[in-house]
Motif scaffolding. Sequence first.
Motif, PDB file in Angstrom:
ATOM      1  N   ILE A   1     -40.947 -70.779 -46.278  1.00 50.33           N
ATOM      2  CA  ILE A   1     -42.134 -71.619 -46.476  1.00 50.33           C
ATOM      3  C   ILE A   1     -41.717 -73.066 -46.687  1.00 50.33           C
ATOM      4  O   ILE A   1     -42.301 -73.989 -46.106  1.00 50.33           O
ATOM      5  N   GLY A   2     -40.707 -73.287 -47.510  1.00 45.52           N
ATOM      6  CA  GLY A   2     -40.225 -74.648 -47.746  1.00 45.52           C
ATOM      7  C   GLY A   2     -39.703 -75.302 -46.482  1.00 45.52           C
ATOM      8  O   GLY A   2     -39.977 -76.478 -46.217  1.00 45.52           O
ATOM      9  N   LEU A   3     -38.965 -74.548 -45.687  1.00 45.09           N
ATOM     10  CA  LEU A   3     -38.428 -75.099 -44.445  1.00 45.09           C
ATOM     11  C   LEU A   3     -39.545 -75.401 -43.440  1.00 45.09           C
ATOM     12  O   LEU A   3     -39.514 -76.441 -42.770  1.00 45.09           O
TER      13      LEU A   3
ATOM     14  N   GLY B   1     -44.778 -79.941 -41.621  1.00 45.45           N
ATOM     15  CA  GLY B   1     -45.892 -80.421 -42.441  1.00 45.45           C
ATOM     16  C   GLY B   1     -46.465 -79.324 -43.322  1.00 45.45           C
ATOM     17  O   GLY B   1     -46.168 -78.138 -43.153  1.00 45.45           O
ATOM     18  N   ALA B   2     -47.307 -79.730 -44.252  1.00 42.81           N
ATOM     19  CA  ALA B   2     -47.821 -78.816 -45.268  1.00 42.81           C
ATOM     20  C   ALA B   2     -48.708 -77.718 -44.697  1.00 42.81           C
ATOM     21  O   ALA B   2     -48.838 -76.654 -45.291  1.00 42.81           O
TER      22      ALA B   2
ATOM     23  N   THR C   1     -42.911 -75.333 -62.972  1.00 44.54           N
ATOM     24  CA  THR C   1     -43.629 -76.526 -63.423  1.00 44.54           C
ATOM     25  C   THR C   1     -42.652 -77.617 -63.844  1.00 44.54           C
ATOM     26  O   THR C   1     -42.799 -78.783 -63.464  1.00 44.54           O
ATOM     27  N   ALA C   2     -41.642 -77.235 -64.621  1.00 49.35           N
ATOM     28  CA  ALA C   2     -40.641 -78.213 -65.055  1.00 49.35           C
ATOM     29  C   ALA C   2     -39.871 -78.772 -63.862  1.00 49.35           C
ATOM     30  O   ALA C   2     -39.607 -79.979 -63.794  1.00 49.35           O
ATOM     31  N   LEU C   3     -39.526 -77.919 -62.912  1.00 45.11           N
ATOM     32  CA  LEU C   3     -38.805 -78.378 -61.727  1.00 45.11           C
ATOM     33  C   LEU C   3     -39.670 -79.324 -60.897  1.00 45.11           C
ATOM     34  O   LEU C   3     -39.175 -80.343 -60.392  1.00 45.11           O
ATOM     35  N   THR C   4     -40.953 -79.025 -60.782  1.00 45.38           N
ATOM     36  CA  THR C   4     -41.857 -79.903 -60.036  1.00 45.38           C
ATOM     37  C   THR C   4     -41.930 -81.276 -60.686  1.00 45.38           C
ATOM     38  O   THR C   4     -41.875 -82.307 -59.995  1.00 45.38           O
ATOM     39  N   LEU C   5     -42.038 -81.326 -61.997  1.00 47.09           N
ATOM     40  CA  LEU C   5     -42.064 -82.616 -62.701  1.00 47.09           C
ATOM     41  C   LEU C   5     -40.747 -83.368 -62.531  1.00 47.09           C
ATOM     42  O   LEU C   5     -40.738 -84.586 -62.325  1.00 47.09           O
ATOM     43  N   PHE C   6     -39.650 -82.632 -62.611  1.00 43.24           N
ATOM     44  CA  PHE C   6     -38.330 -83.232 -62.432  1.00 43.24           C
ATOM     45  C   PHE C   6     -38.215 -83.856 -61.041  1.00 43.24           C
ATOM     46  O   PHE C   6     -37.763 -84.994 -60.888  1.00 43.24           O
ATOM     47  N   MET C   7     -38.644 -83.104 -60.024  1.00 45.61           N
ATOM     48  CA  MET C   7     -38.557 -83.610 -58.647  1.00 45.61           C
ATOM     49  C   MET C   7     -39.538 -84.758 -58.425  1.00 45.61           C
ATOM     50  O   MET C   7     -39.238 -85.697 -57.682  1.00 45.61           O
TER      51      MET C   7
ATOM     52  N   LEU D   1     -42.241 -83.009 -52.880  1.00 47.58           N
ATOM     53  CA  LEU D   1     -42.486 -82.084 -51.776  1.00 47.58           C
ATOM     54  C   LEU D   1     -41.278 -81.194 -51.464  1.00 47.58           C
ATOM     55  O   LEU D   1     -41.410 -80.211 -50.740  1.00 47.58           O
ATOM     56  N   SER D   2     -40.139 -81.513 -52.001  1.00 50.45           N
ATOM     57  CA  SER D   2     -38.950 -80.700 -51.784  1.00 50.45           C
ATOM     58  C   SER D   2     -38.726 -79.664 -52.883  1.00 50.45           C
ATOM     59  O   SER D   2     -37.721 -78.956 -52.877  1.00 50.45           O
TER      60      SER D   2
END
Length: 132
Positions: free
Chosen positions: A37-39, A45-46, A114-120, A127-128
């Motif tokens: 999904i990420g790739l 695109g999304a 959630t923490a990883l999303t905030l970090f990124m 988006l990565s």
Amino acid sequence: MTAGTPAAGRRDRLLSIVMSYESVADESAFVLGSVVIGLLATAFGAGAPLSATGLLAPAFVVAFAFHRTAALPRHRAAAAGTEPAAVRSLLRLRIVILPLGMFLGGAFFGSTLTALTLFMRDRGLELSTGIV
């Protein structure tokens, strides 16, 4: 699928193998699916993962529904004429602990994501997050 196996010892072994395979396949799909999904989202695109899901999900749901193993065998308790257990028997600790463990596992992974999303996001790479 294992109900037709004649010897009880062989049936238990076969059931154990089938359940082990299911666990490995489930976890592999969970991990590898996220990567795919990420790739897809990164490359196209999304909307790409959603489009792929819109095509794949109905195909696999229909294939699963019409699989030859979809016919349910008669339950042994029903064949023997015994009554099903009362609903209150589901409230025993050894039964309730299973969904509680799943809830806590989901809470752990959800809070980590959630923490990883905030970090990124702080690094401008929100988006990565799925790939990381």
